[in-house]
Design an enzyme around this catalytic site. Structure first.
Site, PDB file in Angstrom:
ATOM      1  N   GLU A   6       0.856  -1.189   0.000  1.00  0.00           N
ATOM      2  CA  GLU A   6       0.000   0.000   0.000  1.00  0.00           C
ATOM      3  C   GLU A   6       0.893   1.240   0.000  1.00  0.00           C
ATOM      4  O   GLU A   6       0.458   2.323   0.348  1.00  0.00           O
ATOM      5  CB  GLU A   6      -0.985  -0.014   1.161  1.00  0.00           C
ATOM      6  CG  GLU A   6      -0.364  -0.177   2.523  1.00  0.00           C
ATOM      7  CD  GLU A   6      -1.397  -0.299   3.634  1.00  0.00           C
ATOM      8  OE1 GLU A   6      -2.195   0.625   3.791  1.00  0.00           O
ATOM      9  OE2 GLU A   6      -1.379  -1.331   4.336  1.00  0.00           O
ATOM     10  N   HIS A  33      -2.101 -10.018  12.373  1.00  0.00           N
ATOM     11  CA  HIS A  33      -1.557  -8.796  11.778  1.00  0.00           C
ATOM     12  C   HIS A  33      -1.192  -7.877  12.954  1.00  0.00           C
ATOM     13  O   HIS A  33      -1.993  -7.709  13.877  1.00  0.00           O
ATOM     14  CB  HIS A  33      -2.609  -8.135  10.881  1.00  0.00           C
ATOM     15  CG  HIS A  33      -2.280  -6.725  10.534  1.00  0.00           C
ATOM     16  ND1 HIS A  33      -1.082  -6.370   9.972  1.00  0.00           N
ATOM     17  CD2 HIS A  33      -2.969  -5.554  10.712  1.00  0.00           C
ATOM     18  CE1 HIS A  33      -1.053  -5.059   9.812  1.00  0.00           C
ATOM     19  NE2 HIS A  33      -2.182  -4.541  10.252  1.00  0.00           N
ATOM     20  N   SER A  67      -7.299  -2.852   6.371  1.00  0.00           N
ATOM     21  CA  SER A  67      -8.329  -1.832   6.576  1.00  0.00           C
ATOM     22  C   SER A  67      -9.074  -1.571   5.288  1.00  0.00           C
ATOM     23  O   SER A  67      -8.550  -1.726   4.181  1.00  0.00           O
ATOM     24  CB  SER A  67      -7.680  -0.529   7.035  1.00  0.00           C
ATOM     25  OG  SER A  67      -7.248  -0.655   8.351  1.00  0.00           O
ATOM     26  N   CYS A  92      -3.364  -3.875   4.451  1.00  0.00           N
ATOM     27  CA  CYS A  92      -2.452  -4.875   5.013  1.00  0.00           C
ATOM     28  C   CYS A  92      -2.839  -6.303   4.640  1.00  0.00           C
ATOM     29  O   CYS A  92      -2.201  -7.261   5.095  1.00  0.00           O
ATOM     30  CB  CYS A  92      -2.380  -4.719   6.529  1.00  0.00           C
ATOM     31  SG  CYS A  92      -1.969  -3.043   7.006  1.00  0.00           S
ATOM     32  N   SER A 133     -10.628   1.933  13.979  1.00  0.00           N
ATOM     33  CA  SER A 133      -9.902   0.862  13.276  1.00  0.00           C
ATOM     34  C   SER A 133      -9.595  -0.294  14.232  1.00  0.00           C
ATOM     35  O   SER A 133      -9.678  -1.471  13.844  1.00  0.00           O
ATOM     36  CB  SER A 133      -8.628   1.390  12.611  1.00  0.00           C
ATOM     37  OG  SER A 133      -7.641   1.740  13.561  1.00  0.00           O
TER      38      SER A 133
HETATM   39  N1  CAA Z   1       1.017   3.814  30.602  1.00  0.00           N
HETATM   40  C1  CAA Z   1       0.552   2.667  30.055  1.00  0.00           C
HETATM   41  N2  CAA Z   1      -0.448   2.626  29.127  1.00  0.00           N
HETATM   42  C2  CAA Z   1      -0.984   3.796  28.739  1.00  0.00           C
HETATM   43  C3  CAA Z   1      -0.538   5.035  29.271  1.00  0.00           C
HETATM   44  C4  CAA Z   1       0.515   5.003  30.231  1.00  0.00           C
HETATM   45  N3  CAA Z   1       0.981   6.118  30.776  1.00  0.00           N
HETATM   46  N4  CAA Z   1      -1.243   6.008  28.683  1.00  0.00           N
HETATM   47  C5  CAA Z   1      -2.099   5.430  27.815  1.00  0.00           C
HETATM   48  N5  CAA Z   1      -1.952   4.086  27.850  1.00  0.00           N
HETATM   49  C6  CAA Z   1      -2.655   3.077  27.075  1.00  0.00           C
HETATM   50  C7  CAA Z   1      -4.117   3.365  26.907  1.00  0.00           C
HETATM   51  O1  CAA Z   1      -4.854   2.973  28.038  1.00  0.00           O
HETATM   52  C8  CAA Z   1      -4.437   2.550  25.675  1.00  0.00           C
HETATM   53  O2  CAA Z   1      -4.571   1.192  26.029  1.00  0.00           O
HETATM   54  P1  CAA Z   1      -5.809   0.328  25.452  1.00  0.00           P
HETATM   55  O3  CAA Z   1      -5.696   0.400  23.955  1.00  0.00           O
HETATM   56  O4  CAA Z   1      -5.586  -1.011  26.029  1.00  0.00           O
HETATM   57  O5  CAA Z   1      -7.053   1.024  25.927  1.00  0.00           O
HETATM   58  C9  CAA Z   1      -3.166   2.662  24.829  1.00  0.00           C
HETATM   59  O6  CAA Z   1      -2.142   3.108  25.744  1.00  0.00           O
HETATM   60  C10 CAA Z   1      -3.268   3.650  23.702  1.00  0.00           C
HETATM   61  O7  CAA Z   1      -3.768   4.838  24.213  1.00  0.00           O
HETATM   62  P2  CAA Z   1      -4.824   5.716  23.409  1.00  0.00           P
HETATM   63  O8  CAA Z   1      -5.931   4.852  22.943  1.00  0.00           O
HETATM   64  O9  CAA Z   1      -5.146   6.909  24.204  1.00  0.00           O
HETATM   65  O10 CAA Z   1      -3.874   6.104  22.183  1.00  0.00           O
HETATM   66  P3  CAA Z   1      -4.091   7.080  21.007  1.00  0.00           P
HETATM   67  O11 CAA Z   1      -5.389   7.782  21.035  1.00  0.00           O
HETATM   68  O12 CAA Z   1      -2.881   7.937  21.005  1.00  0.00           O
HETATM   69  O13 CAA Z   1      -4.094   6.136  19.690  1.00  0.00           O
HETATM   70  C11 CAA Z   1      -3.938   4.349  18.159  1.00  0.00           C
HETATM   71  C12 CAA Z   1      -3.681   4.811  19.598  1.00  0.00           C
HETATM   72  C13 CAA Z   1      -5.419   4.466  17.860  1.00  0.00           C
HETATM   73  C14 CAA Z   1      -3.496   2.913  18.015  1.00  0.00           C
HETATM   74  C15 CAA Z   1      -3.104   5.274  17.211  1.00  0.00           C
HETATM   75  O14 CAA Z   1      -1.745   5.049  17.423  1.00  0.00           O
HETATM   76  C16 CAA Z   1      -3.416   5.066  15.734  1.00  0.00           C
HETATM   77  O15 CAA Z   1      -4.310   5.690  15.186  1.00  0.00           O
HETATM   78  N6  CAA Z   1      -2.643   4.170  15.038  1.00  0.00           N
HETATM   79  C17 CAA Z   1      -2.830   3.922  13.608  1.00  0.00           C
HETATM   80  C18 CAA Z   1      -4.044   3.051  13.302  1.00  0.00           C
HETATM   81  C19 CAA Z   1      -3.839   1.601  13.737  1.00  0.00           C
HETATM   82  O16 CAA Z   1      -2.729   1.105  13.882  1.00  0.00           O
HETATM   83  N7  CAA Z   1      -4.944   0.865  13.890  1.00  0.00           N
HETATM   84  C20 CAA Z   1      -4.893  -0.551  14.220  1.00  0.00           C
HETATM   85  C21 CAA Z   1      -6.080  -1.317  13.669  1.00  0.00           C
HETATM   86  S1  CAA Z   1      -6.206  -1.062  11.903  1.00  0.00           S
HETATM   87  C22 CAA Z   1      -5.020  -2.087  11.232  1.00  0.00           C
HETATM   88  O17 CAA Z   1      -4.560  -2.997  11.857  1.00  0.00           O
HETATM   89  C23 CAA Z   1      -4.516  -1.822   9.837  1.00  0.00           C
HETATM   90  C24 CAA Z   1      -3.203  -1.130   9.922  1.00  0.00           C
HETATM   91  O18 CAA Z   1      -2.144  -1.767   9.872  1.00  0.00           O
HETATM   92  C25 CAA Z   1      -3.184   0.324  10.065  1.00  0.00           C
END
Ligand code: CAA
Length: 384
Positions: free
Chosen positions: A77, A231, A305, A109, A199
Site C-alpha cells: 500500500e 496482523h 483496513s 495490510c 480501526s
Molecule cells: N502507561 C501505560 N499505558 C498507557 C498510558 C501510560 N501512561 N497512557 C495510555 N496508555 C494506554 C491506553 O490505556 C491505551 O490502552 P488500550 O488500547 O488497552 O485502551 C493505549 O495506551 C493507547 O492509548 P490511546 O488509545 O489513548 O492512544 P491514542 O489515542 O494515542 O491512539 C492508536 C492509539 C489508535 C493505536 C493510534 O496510534 C493510531 O491511530 N494508530 C494507527 C491506526 C492503527 O494502527 N490501527 C490498528 C487497527 S487497523 C489495522 O490494523 C490496519 C493497519 O495496519 C493500520
C-alpha cells in the site's frame, strides 16, 4: 498436493529510532508507547529506499537461479507508481527470467495474504513452478500524529511451492469484506488517514466474526491450536483480539496462547508496522523466538483496513529450520544504527522529486533508488 511457503526472507532499513526518545520528544509518558502501544523501536527508511528497494532486499535473500519462478506478486500500500507495478522493477534488480507473470496487489495490510492465496492456486495449476510473493511497505502517519508511534518499514519475501519446507497451507480459510472507513490513503497523500480507535474496533470485530465462522465451517475449537498469529500494526493490537477469547477458555490455555503471541510480536516490537508484511513477520518471529512444534497447526489472522479479513490455518513443516536462515534474519535487526528524533524528522520530511540523484557513498544497502529522471524512478544494485 501440499502447497505453502518454502522459503522466507525479511528486510528492514538500517536506521531506527528509540520509542522512549520519541515519547519524550512528543511529551508523552514513555509507558504509553512502550506498554500501552507496545513498541520499542521504529524502522526509518532512508531517502533512497521505497517499496521496490525493500522488496528486492527481502527477495534477494531467498531466491536462487534454480528456482523455477513463474509468478511474482508484490503486496503493497506504499506503491511508487499508479500504473507500473513494483514487481516489474524486480525483474532487473533480481535477474528474474522474463517468462513470468508479475503484478502488484493492493488491499491495505491484506495484500500479501491475497498474494499467497493466488500463488497457491498458481502452484496447484503449475506444480513444477514457484511463485514469489513479497510484502513491502512504509507505514507513514505523520510527525506528531496519534499514528506516529505505529509507523515502521520493511519487507517479507516468501517463495511458494509444492512440498514446502516451512509452512503448508491447510485449505481451511474463512474471509470477509466490508466497506468500512477505518483507514485510507488518498492518492494525493504521502501519509495515511486513520480513525484510530474505530480501526481497532473493526479489527477486533473482524477477528471475532471470522473466528466464529472458522469454528463453525471446520468444526474446530481453540483446543485445536496452541498458536494464533495476528496482523501486528502495533504489538498491543493482536492481544486485544486474543483477549476476546479469554472468558471462553481455560486460563492455562489462554496463558499458552499469550506466551506464543508474545514470541510472535518480539520482532515487530523492534521495527513497527510493516503493513502487509506484519503478519508474516509475526510468523518469522514465532518460528525464531517461540517454541514451534513439528507439524504444529497454527491460525493466521490477516486484516487489511477498508476492510478485508481472512483467518486461515497452516501447518509448520518439520524441516522448517533448514529453510529459514534465522541467523541472517537476526542480523538484519541487529546491524542497525539508532538515529535521533530530529534526524528522523529530517528524513521523514525529505521526498525525492524529479532530478533527484543518490550519492552512491550514502548508500548502506544493496538496492537503491539511483535517480528520478523525467519523473521516472531508476534503480540500481550496488556491487559492494
Ligand atoms: N502507561 C501505560 N499505558 C498507557 C498510558 C501510560 N501512561 N497512557 C495510555 N496508555 C494506554 C491506553 O490505556 C491505551 O490502552 P488500550 O488500547 O488497552 O485502551 C493505549 O495506551 C493507547 O492509548 P490511546 O488509545 O489513548 O492512544 P491514542 O489515542 O494515542 O491512539 C492508536 C492509539 C489508535 C493505536 C493510534 O496510534 C493510531 O491511530 N494508530 C494507527 C491506526 C492503527 O494502527 N490501527 C490498528 C487497527 S487497523 C489495522 O490494523 C490496519 C493497519 O495496519 C493500520
Amino acid at each position: 498436493m501440499d502447497i505453502g511457503i518454502d522459503k522466507i526472507g525479511f528486510y528492514t532499513p538500517k536506521k531506527y529510532i528509540d520509542i522512549v526518545e520519541l515519547a519524550k520528544a512528543r511529551k508523552v509518558d514513555p509507558d504509553k508507547f512502550t506498554i500501552g502501544i507496545g513498541q520499542s523501536k521504529q524502522a526509518v527508511p532512508l531517502e533512497y529506499q521505497d517499496s521496490v528497494t525493500m522488496a528486492a532486499e527481502a527477495a534477494d535473500q531467498i531466491i536462487s537461479k534454480d528456482d523455477n519462478i513463474g509468478l511474482v506478486i508484490v503486496g503493497t500500500e506504499s506503491s511508487v507508481d499508479e500504473s507500473k507495478a513494483v514487481a516489474t522493477f524486480l525483474v532487473d534488480l533480481l535477474d528474474l527470467p522474463e517468462n513470468i507473470r508479475s503484478f502488484e496487489i493492493k488491499e491495505a495490510c491484506y495484500g500479501a495474504t491475497a498474494g499467497l492465496k493466488m500463488a497457491e492456486g498458481f502452484v496447484a495449476l503449475n506444480p513444477d513452478k514457484k511463485a514469489l510473493v513479497i510484502a513491502s511497505d512504509i507505514a507513514r502517519y505523520g510527525i506528531n500524529t496519534p499514528g506516529e508511534v505505529t509507523q515502521g518499514a520493511g519487507a517479507v519475501a516468501m517463495l511458494v511451492s509444492q512440498d514446502p519446507k516451512i509452512l503448508k497451507f491447510d485449505h481451511e480459510e474463512v474471509y470477509m469484506t466490508k466497506n468500512v472507513g477505518d483507514f485510507w490513503r488518498p492518492t494525493f497523500s504521502k501519509t495515511a488517514f486513520a480513525r484510530g480507535k474505530f480501526s481497532n474496533q473493526i479489527y477486533v470485530e473482524f477477528f471475532s466474526e471470522l473466528w466464529k465462522k472458522y469454528q463453525n465451517d471446520f468444526n474446530q475449537s481453540v483446543d485445536d491450536f496452541d498458536t494464533m498469529l495476528f496482523h501486528v500494526p502495533y504489538t498491543k493490537m493482536g492481544m486485544k483480539a486474543l483477549k476476546t477469547l479469554k472468558d471462553q477458555i481455560d486460563p492455562d490455555k489462554f496463558d499458552s496462547l499469550s506466551k506464543n503471541y508474545q514470541s510472535s510480536v518480539q520482532m515487530g516490537r523492534e521495527v513497527g508496522n510493516l503493513y502487509t508484511g506484519s503478519l508474516y513477520l509475526a510468523l518469522i518471529s514465532y518460528l525464531i523466538n517461540g517454541d514451534p512444534k513439528d507439524n504444529e497447526k497454527i491460525l493466521l489472522f490477516s486484516y487489511g483496513s477498508g476492510a478485508v479479513g481472512e483467518l486461515y490455518s497452516a501447518t509448520i513443516q518439520p524441516e522448517f529450520k533448514n529453510n529459514l536462515d534465522s541467523e541472517k534474519i537476526k542480523k538484519v535487526l541487529k546491524n542497525r544504527e539508532k538515529i535521533s528524533i530530529s534526524e528522523y524528522e529530517n528524513i521523514f520530511n525529505e521526498s525525492p522529486a524529479n532530478g533527484y540523484i543518490t550519492r552512491d557513498t550514502d548508500v548502506l544497502d544493496k538496492f537503491y533508488l539511483r535517480e528520478i529522471k523525467e519523473s521516472e524512478r531508476l534503480y540500481k544494485k550496488m556491487d559492494h
